[in-house]
Motif scaffolding. Structure first.
Motif, PDB file in Angstrom:
ATOM      1  N   GLU A   1       0.815  -1.216   0.000  1.00  0.00           N
ATOM      2  CA  GLU A   1       0.000   0.000   0.000  1.00  0.00           C
ATOM      3  C   GLU A   1       0.854   1.273   0.000  1.00  0.00           C
ATOM      4  N   SER A   2       2.125   1.157   0.338  1.00  0.00           N
ATOM      5  CA  SER A   2       3.000   2.322   0.443  1.00  0.00           C
ATOM      6  C   SER A   2       3.166   3.015  -0.899  1.00  0.00           C
ATOM      7  N   ALA A   3       3.478   4.302  -0.855  1.00  0.00           N
ATOM      8  CA  ALA A   3       3.696   5.073  -2.080  1.00  0.00           C
ATOM      9  C   ALA A   3       4.829   4.478  -2.900  1.00  0.00           C
ATOM     10  N   TYR A   4       4.655   4.488  -4.213  1.00  0.00           N
ATOM     11  CA  TYR A   4       5.721   4.040  -5.107  1.00  0.00           C
ATOM     12  C   TYR A   4       5.980   5.126  -6.141  1.00  0.00           C
ATOM     13  N   TYR A   5       7.204   5.130  -6.635  1.00  0.00           N
ATOM     14  CA  TYR A   5       7.685   6.240  -7.449  1.00  0.00           C
ATOM     15  C   TYR A   5       8.276   5.720  -8.761  1.00  0.00           C
TER      16      TYR A   5
END
Length: 356
Positions: A79-83
């Motif tokens: 669920e964490s932000a990805y870039y």
């Protein structure tokens, strides 16, 4: 022969280790070049035949690649932000701030109208909720599901996020009140709003709301005042009182730092809100929930967005943030920000609006 074999083996292994530092950089650069060539083609960048500009952009692109690697290394869950690579990845952080964000213009502290309304707080706009503000707060709420949120817009190179976010909240409040979602003019605000607002060169949500309330100016339909994304002279015909539109009748500008439950209550019980944020780390954001490395200090605020909902049932509870960088950015134009730590400064300056 056996000792010679051992020595040769040791030398080969040593050479392998010695060779690593010399091989990594060329290989990395070669891969970077290939990625950049693909990037330039995909986004149809105009500088492909300008050697000096191409080289400058490539260096910024490499900086973005290393930043993307670092940020993705911080992920703790799916669920964490990805870039990854975005249309902004060939900009330096300074250029990204200048072109896509702009320095935020603050209202003067002598502006009593704006600051008195900051002191009043959101409670005046939440009359009748009583204890529900904390005890019966819905675990999740999304105004998109109620037809109160319009499509994602793109501000382009016009730094008028302050106008986009404010107008979008007015649209939402009109939909909540009347059951019909209008499309209102951002360009009118860009061209006409005063009180420390400077069109595409920047502005402030609270300054705009103070000006709208003081002047009783209607926000016109988009069709009456179309978007050009350029600052121009104001084209309002003040003699035409029959022109349809919506006026601001009340607003608040609150700080909910250390009390984000009140921010959630404002969203659930009153409607979407406009907020100032620090979006500098969003340059290479692709999706997921932002949890880290997004400075929340008041002085770092440089962008304005609309919060249209939240989800406290998720593994990482988050705000649903509507941005104005087009539907291809982030989560189909949206950014998800974790609740509870004033990430990106999301609770520093929160505006709720009443309209007629």
């Amino acid at each position: 022969m056996e000792w010679k074999t051992i020595v040769i083996a040791v030398l080969v292994v040593s050479l392998c280790f010695l060779a690593i530092p010399f091989k990594v950089q060329p290989s990395e650069t070669k891969e970077d070049v290939k990625l950049f060539e693909e990037y330039v083609t995909k986004h149809n960048k105009s500088y492909r035949r300008d050697v000096h500009e191409y080289d400058k952009r490539f260096k910024s692109f490499q900086t973005s690649l290393r930043h993307i690697e670092r940020m993705n290394g911080l992920r703790t869950s799916k669920e964490s932000a990805y870039y990854g690579l975005t249309e902004f990845s060939d900009m330096s952080p300074e250029e990204f701030l200048q072109v896509s964000l702009r320095e935020r213009k603050m209202a003067s502290k002598n502006s009593s109208e704006v600051y008195e309304r900051r002191k009043r707080g959101v409670s005046n706009l939440l009359v009748g909720t009583g204890a529900k503000g904390t005890k019966e707060l819905p675990l999740k709420f999304d105004w998109r599901e109620k037809g109160a949120v319009g499509p994602i817009r793109s501000q382009g190179n016009c730094g008028a996020c302050w106008a986009f976010s404010t107008v979008q909240v007015v649209e939402s409040m009109a939909a909540i009140a009347n059951g019909t979602l209008p499309s209102l003019s951002v360009q009118e605000m860009i061209d006409c709003a005063r009180n420390n607002n400077f069109g595409c060169e920047g502005g402030d949500i609270c300054s705009l709301l103070g000006w709208l309330l003081a002047t009783k100016m209607k926000i016109l339909p988009e069709t009456s005042y179309p978007l050009t994304r350029k600052t121009d002279v104001c084209k309002i015909d003040k003699s035409n009182k029959a022109t349809p539109g919506f006026r601001i009748t009340d607003y608040t500008c609150d700080s909910f730092v250390d009390n984000e439950q009140k921010l959630l209550a404002a969203i659930a019980y009153h409607g979407p809100v406009a907020v100032a944020v620090n979006a500098l780390t969003w340059q290479n954001y692709l999706g997921g929930i932002i949890q880290y490395h997004c400075d929340g200090s008041f002085v770092s605020l440089n962008h304005a967005v609309q919060i249209v909902g939240y989800d406290n049932t998720a593994a990482i509870p988050y705000y649903i943030v509507k941005n104005s960088w087009g539907p291809s950015f982030g989560n189909k134009g949206y950014v998800y920000i974790a609740i509870g730590s004033n990430l990106c400064g999301i609770a520093n300056q929160v505006s709720s609006i009443d309209i007629s």
